[in-house]
Design an enzyme around this catalytic site. Structure first.
Site, mmCIF file in Angstrom:
data_model
loop_
_atom_site.group_PDB
_atom_site.id
_atom_site.type_symbol
_atom_site.label_atom_id
_atom_site.label_comp_id
_atom_site.label_asym_id
_atom_site.label_seq_id
_atom_site.Cartn_x
_atom_site.Cartn_y
_atom_site.Cartn_z
ATOM 1 N N SER A 63 52.388 45.124 54.113
ATOM 2 C CA SER A 63 52.805 44.625 55.314
ATOM 3 C C SER A 63 53.594 42.981 55.048
ATOM 4 C CB SER A 63 51.854 44.474 56.535
ATOM 5 O OG SER A 63 50.753 43.942 56.068
ATOM 6 N N HIS A 90 57.004 50.436 54.393
ATOM 7 C CA HIS A 90 55.699 49.846 55.403
ATOM 8 C C HIS A 90 55.980 50.622 56.586
ATOM 9 C CE1 HIS A 90 54.689 46.376 58.035
ATOM 10 N NE2 HIS A 90 53.399 47.179 57.788
ATOM 11 N N GLU A 127 59.477 50.385 57.813
ATOM 12 C CA GLU A 127 60.079 49.222 57.447
ATOM 13 C C GLU A 127 60.556 49.345 55.842
ATOM 14 O OE1 GLU A 127 59.903 44.483 58.567
ATOM 15 O OE2 GLU A 127 58.014 45.459 57.955
ATOM 16 N N ASN A 162 56.231 41.654 60.599
ATOM 17 C CA ASN A 162 55.411 40.684 60.470
ATOM 18 C C ASN A 162 55.693 39.133 60.863
ATOM 19 O OD1 ASN A 162 52.881 42.073 60.895
ATOM 20 N ND2 ASN A 162 53.168 43.018 58.727
#
Length: 314
Positions: free
Chosen positions: A136, A157, A169, A207
């Site tokens: 991540s 991800h 992702e 993130n």
């Protein structure tokens, strides 16, 4: 690197039977979810974990998650049976990846562990095998650099819970070939997911945006601006978020949040990414969220009631 034709064999339509061979490393929450969606889509999945008991637990979890889908009427018993038949478990990485066309690493978010795994996988996997990581936040370029095939390394991800969440992702490393990206985009669509391709910078997109929001929510609590419930309620009702940032942090794991914020802070050198001292203290104290039974909220097995941790009650 093998030709694009090799990639096309990975993309054999699952409906045609005998989909591509995929190895998933790590049988925790993310690993078993990733194995679940590949197996349901018809791919031959090898689930790898050094802990045999964890593999047994993962298969049981996958079965229960299929039962939830059956109860909702989204799949049949036959789909469950076929999917479970598609999964093989092994405890040895080399044996588990020797015939793989795609390896998806889903181990703990620890850079040294991931680098070690990728060295092992690179040595044992076939020359044309694509190596993906479910990280991540850790640099895809850094992971790729320990292999002899950086052009075949990519980020994939998935979001938790994997069988439910649509987003994947996809992160391009510095050397990732376009053909590899195109293959993983198409593969994600075959899984019923919506792929979004991004480039390899700290935190990627998900993130880089999410963690500062969570960190700011923790700072707001730390500075006494508002309580846990008030912060989460404002974001749920005012911003149409399905879950407040503090509850989401508990769900992700406060240790994971801290780790990602440290990656952002180290990667950009910008103080705006510095983790809140309250978050640091909670992780140090072992209050990691749902998985430890307490974070910003308290968690009791079998209960869905949202109860603020006694530490933060007014």
């Amino acid at each position: 690197m093998n030709s694009v034709t090799n990639f096309n064999t990975l993309l054999v339509p699952p409906s045609g039977g005998g989909g591509g061979k995929v190895s998933v490393i790590g049988a925790g929450t993310m690993g078993n979810g990733i194995a679940h969606v590949f197996a349901q889509a018809g791919f031959a999945v090898t689930l790898i974990d050094v802990n045999a008991a964890q593999l047994e637990k993962a298969i049981a979890t996958i079965g229960k998650n299929f039962d939830r889908q059956i109860a909702k009427g989204t799949i049949t018993e036959e789909v469950k049976k076929n999917a479970l038949d598609n999964i093989t478990t092994v405890t040895d990485i080399a044996a588990g990846v020797k015939e793989a066309q795609l390896v998806v690493e889903a181990a703990t978010e620890n850079v040294e562990l991931k680098l070690n795994i990728f060295k092992q996988v690179d040595a044992a996997a076939p020359a044309g095998c694509i190596l993906a990581t479910n990280t991540s936040s850790i640099s895809i370029t850094k992971i790729a650099a320990v292999t002899r095939r950086p052009e075949l390394v990519i980020g994939m991800h998935f979001m938790n819970p994997v069988p439910v969440m649509k987003l994947v992702e996809i992160i391009n490393g510095y050397a990732t070939k376009k053909e590899v990206t195109d293959t993983i985009v198409e593969l994600s669509k075959q899984l019923g997911k919506i792929p979004c391709a991004v480039n390899d910078y700290p935190g990627f997109i998900a993130n880089r945006i999410l963690m500062p929001m969570i960190n700011e929510a923790i700072y707001s609590l730390y500075e006494g601006v508002a309580g846990v419930e008030e912060i989460d309620t404002v974001m749920k009702l005012g911003m149409a978020h399905p879950m407040g940032p503090l509850q989401l942090a508990d769900f992700i794991g406060l240790d994971i949040c801290l780790s990602i914020l440290n990656v952002l802070h180290d990667g950009f050198g910008n103080p705006k990414y510095a983790p809140c001292p309250l978050l640091v203290n909670m992780v140090t104290a072992g209050k990691l969220g749902a998985k430890s039974g307490e974070g910003f909220y308290q968690y009791v097995a079998g209960s869905k009631e949202l109860v603020v941790s006694e530490r933060f009650r007014k």
